[in-house]
Scaffold this motif. Structure first.
Motif, PDB file in Angstrom:
ATOM      1  N   GLU A  44      41.000  33.172  45.793  1.00 22.66           N
ATOM      2  CA  GLU A  44      39.837  32.935  46.659  1.00 22.66           C
ATOM      3  C   GLU A  44      38.780  34.001  46.402  1.00 22.66           C
ATOM      4  O   GLU A  44      39.106  35.161  46.139  1.00 22.66           O
ATOM      5  N   LYS A  45      37.515  33.610  46.517  1.00 19.20           N
ATOM      6  CA  LYS A  45      36.418  34.558  46.317  1.00 19.20           C
ATOM      7  C   LYS A  45      36.486  35.707  47.332  1.00 19.20           C
ATOM      8  O   LYS A  45      36.225  36.858  46.983  1.00 19.20           O
ATOM      9  N   THR A  46      36.855  35.379  48.566  1.00 21.00           N
ATOM     10  CA  THR A  46      36.943  36.431  49.584  1.00 21.00           C
ATOM     11  C   THR A  46      38.064  37.419  49.267  1.00 21.00           C
ATOM     12  O   THR A  46      37.910  38.618  49.491  1.00 21.00           O
ATOM     13  N   THR A  47      39.158  36.916  48.738  1.00 22.57           N
ATOM     14  CA  THR A  47      40.268  37.789  48.351  1.00 22.57           C
ATOM     15  C   THR A  47      39.840  38.691  47.202  1.00 22.57           C
ATOM     16  O   THR A  47      40.126  39.889  47.193  1.00 22.57           O
ATOM     17  N   ARG A  48      39.139  38.121  46.247  1.00 21.52           N
ATOM     18  CA  ARG A  48      38.654  38.905  45.110  1.00 21.52           C
ATOM     19  C   ARG A  48      37.725  40.022  45.591  1.00 21.52           C
ATOM     20  O   ARG A  48      37.845  41.170  45.164  1.00 21.52           O
ATOM     21  N   SER A  49      36.799  39.690  46.474  1.00 20.96           N
ATOM     22  CA  SER A  49      35.877  40.695  47.014  1.00 20.96           C
ATOM     23  C   SER A  49      36.625  41.798  47.751  1.00 20.96           C
ATOM     24  O   SER A  49      36.306  42.983  47.603  1.00 20.96           O
ATOM     25  N   GLN A  50      37.630  41.407  48.517  1.00 15.91           N
ATOM     26  CA  GLN A  50      38.454  42.381  49.244  1.00 15.91           C
ATOM     27  C   GLN A  50      39.177  43.302  48.260  1.00 15.91           C
ATOM     28  O   GLN A  50      39.245  44.515  48.464  1.00 15.91           O
ATOM     29  N   ARG A  51      39.721  42.732  47.207  1.00 12.59           N
ATOM     30  CA  ARG A  51      40.444  43.533  46.217  1.00 12.59           C
ATOM     31  C   ARG A  51      39.512  44.501  45.498  1.00 12.59           C
ATOM     32  O   ARG A  51      39.894  45.633  45.216  1.00 12.59           O
ATOM     33  N   ILE A  52      38.304  44.054  45.206  1.00 17.01           N
ATOM     34  CA  ILE A  52      37.337  44.952  44.567  1.00 17.01           C
ATOM     35  C   ILE A  52      37.007  46.100  45.500  1.00 17.01           C
ATOM     36  O   ILE A  52      36.996  47.268  45.081  1.00 17.01           O
ATOM     37  N   ARG A  53      36.761  45.796  46.773  1.00 21.88           N
ATOM     38  CA  ARG A  53      36.472  46.867  47.744  1.00 21.88           C
ATOM     39  C   ARG A  53      37.628  47.848  47.833  1.00 21.88           C
ATOM     40  O   ARG A  53      37.430  49.064  47.861  1.00 21.88           O
ATOM     41  N   GLU A  54      38.839  47.334  47.874  1.00 19.51           N
ATOM     42  CA  GLU A  54      40.023  48.179  47.964  1.00 19.51           C
ATOM     43  C   GLU A  54      40.191  49.035  46.707  1.00 19.51           C
ATOM     44  O   GLU A  54      40.477  50.226  46.787  1.00 19.51           O
ATOM     45  N   ALA A  55      39.998  48.429  45.549  1.00 22.13           N
ATOM     46  CA  ALA A  55      40.136  49.167  44.290  1.00 22.13           C
ATOM     47  C   ALA A  55      39.108  50.284  44.206  1.00 22.13           C
ATOM     48  O   ALA A  55      39.440  51.425  43.859  1.00 22.13           O
ATOM     49  N   VAL A  56      37.858  49.976  44.543  1.00 22.87           N
ATOM     50  CA  VAL A  56      36.803  50.988  44.493  1.00 22.87           C
ATOM     51  C   VAL A  56      37.098  52.115  45.480  1.00 22.87           C
ATOM     52  O   VAL A  56      36.974  53.293  45.138  1.00 22.87           O
ATOM     53  N   ALA A  57      37.538  51.774  46.677  1.00 22.31           N
ATOM     54  CA  ALA A  57      37.865  52.804  47.671  1.00 22.31           C
ATOM     55  C   ALA A  57      38.989  53.703  47.177  1.00 22.31           C
ATOM     56  O   ALA A  57      38.935  54.932  47.343  1.00 22.31           O
ATOM     57  N   GLN A  58      40.016  53.114  46.581  1.00 24.36           N
ATOM     58  CA  GLN A  58      41.126  53.918  46.075  1.00 24.36           C
ATOM     59  C   GLN A  58      40.696  54.773  44.900  1.00 24.36           C
ATOM     60  O   GLN A  58      41.133  55.917  44.773  1.00 24.36           O
ATOM     61  N   LEU A  59      39.843  54.242  44.044  1.00 23.38           N
ATOM     62  CA  LEU A  59      39.348  55.033  42.916  1.00 23.38           C
ATOM     63  C   LEU A  59      38.515  56.209  43.409  1.00 23.38           C
ATOM     64  O   LEU A  59      38.656  57.327  42.913  1.00 23.38           O
ATOM     65  N   VAL A  60      37.670  55.978  44.405  1.00 24.83           N
ATOM     66  CA  VAL A  60      36.861  57.061  44.981  1.00 24.83           C
ATOM     67  C   VAL A  60      37.766  58.139  45.572  1.00 24.83           C
ATOM     68  O   VAL A  60      37.505  59.330  45.438  1.00 24.83           O
ATOM     69  N   ALA A  61      38.860  57.690  46.169  1.00 22.89           N
ATOM     70  CA  ALA A  61      39.820  58.633  46.769  1.00 22.89           C
ATOM     71  C   ALA A  61      40.669  59.334  45.712  1.00 22.89           C
ATOM     72  O   ALA A  61      41.468  60.212  46.040  1.00 22.89           O
ATOM     73  N   GLY A  62      40.523  58.929  44.456  1.00 20.16           N
ATOM     74  CA  GLY A  62      41.296  59.539  43.384  1.00 20.16           C
ATOM     75  C   GLY A  62      42.662  58.921  43.171  1.00 20.16           C
ATOM     76  O   GLY A  62      43.525  59.476  42.540  1.00 20.16           O
ATOM     77  N   ASP A  63      42.831  57.711  43.692  1.00 18.73           N
ATOM     78  CA  ASP A  63      44.120  57.016  43.593  1.00 18.73           C
ATOM     79  C   ASP A  63      43.889  55.677  42.903  1.00 18.73           C
ATOM     80  O   ASP A  63      43.123  54.857  43.375  1.00 18.73           O
ATOM     81  N   SER A  64      44.560  55.464  41.766  1.00 19.72           N
ATOM     82  CA  SER A  64      44.355  54.215  41.029  1.00 19.72           C
ATOM     83  C   SER A  64      45.454  53.204  41.215  1.00 19.72           C
ATOM     84  O   SER A  64      45.438  52.136  40.646  1.00 19.72           O
ATOM     85  N   GLY A  65      46.444  53.533  41.992  1.00 15.01           N
ATOM     86  CA  GLY A  65      47.497  52.528  42.138  1.00 15.01           C
ATOM     87  C   GLY A  65      48.589  52.969  43.074  1.00 15.01           C
ATOM     88  O   GLY A  65      48.552  54.074  43.576  1.00 15.01           O
ATOM     89  N   PRO A  66      49.540  52.127  43.370  1.00 13.44           N
ATOM     90  CA  PRO A  66      49.586  50.744  42.891  1.00 13.44           C
ATOM     91  C   PRO A  66      48.714  49.843  43.756  1.00 13.44           C
ATOM     92  O   PRO A  66      48.820  49.868  44.968  1.00 13.44           O
ATOM     93  N   LEU A  67      47.860  49.093  43.122  1.00 10.66           N
ATOM     94  CA  LEU A  67      46.956  48.202  43.831  1.00 10.66           C
ATOM     95  C   LEU A  67      47.506  46.803  43.956  1.00 10.66           C
ATOM     96  O   LEU A  67      47.057  46.030  44.777  1.00 10.66           O
TER      97      LEU A  67
END
Length: 69
Positions: A44-67
């Motif tokens: 779903e497009k909404t799920t994809r958008s949520q995952r992008i937001r989550e990935a970017v937030a984790q990357l900003v926090a210095g954490d790349s996984g597990p996503l």
């Protein structure tokens, strides 16, 4: 070594959060692929958008996984 293209919507989100882009560029290619595959697996497009937001937030926090859990 297989190169994976970064989806445009993820690139756009990382442009708005330079710390995420820098972190993404510095993680191993296998981790980059995991993030991209996790985002692209969203049905779903909404799920994809949520995952992008989550990935970017984790990357900003210095954490790349597990996503993908």
């Amino acid at each position: 070594q297989e190169e994976t293209s970064v989806p445009a919507d993820l690139v756009t989100s990382m442009i708005l959060k330079p710390a995420a882009r820098i972190r993404f560029e510095n993680i191993p290619p296998a981790e980059q692929r995991n993030i991209i595959q996790w985002i692209e697996a969203a049905e779903e497009k909404t799920t994809r958008s949520q995952r992008i937001r989550e990935a970017v937030a984790q990357l900003v926090a210095g954490d790349s996984g597990p996503l993908h859990t």
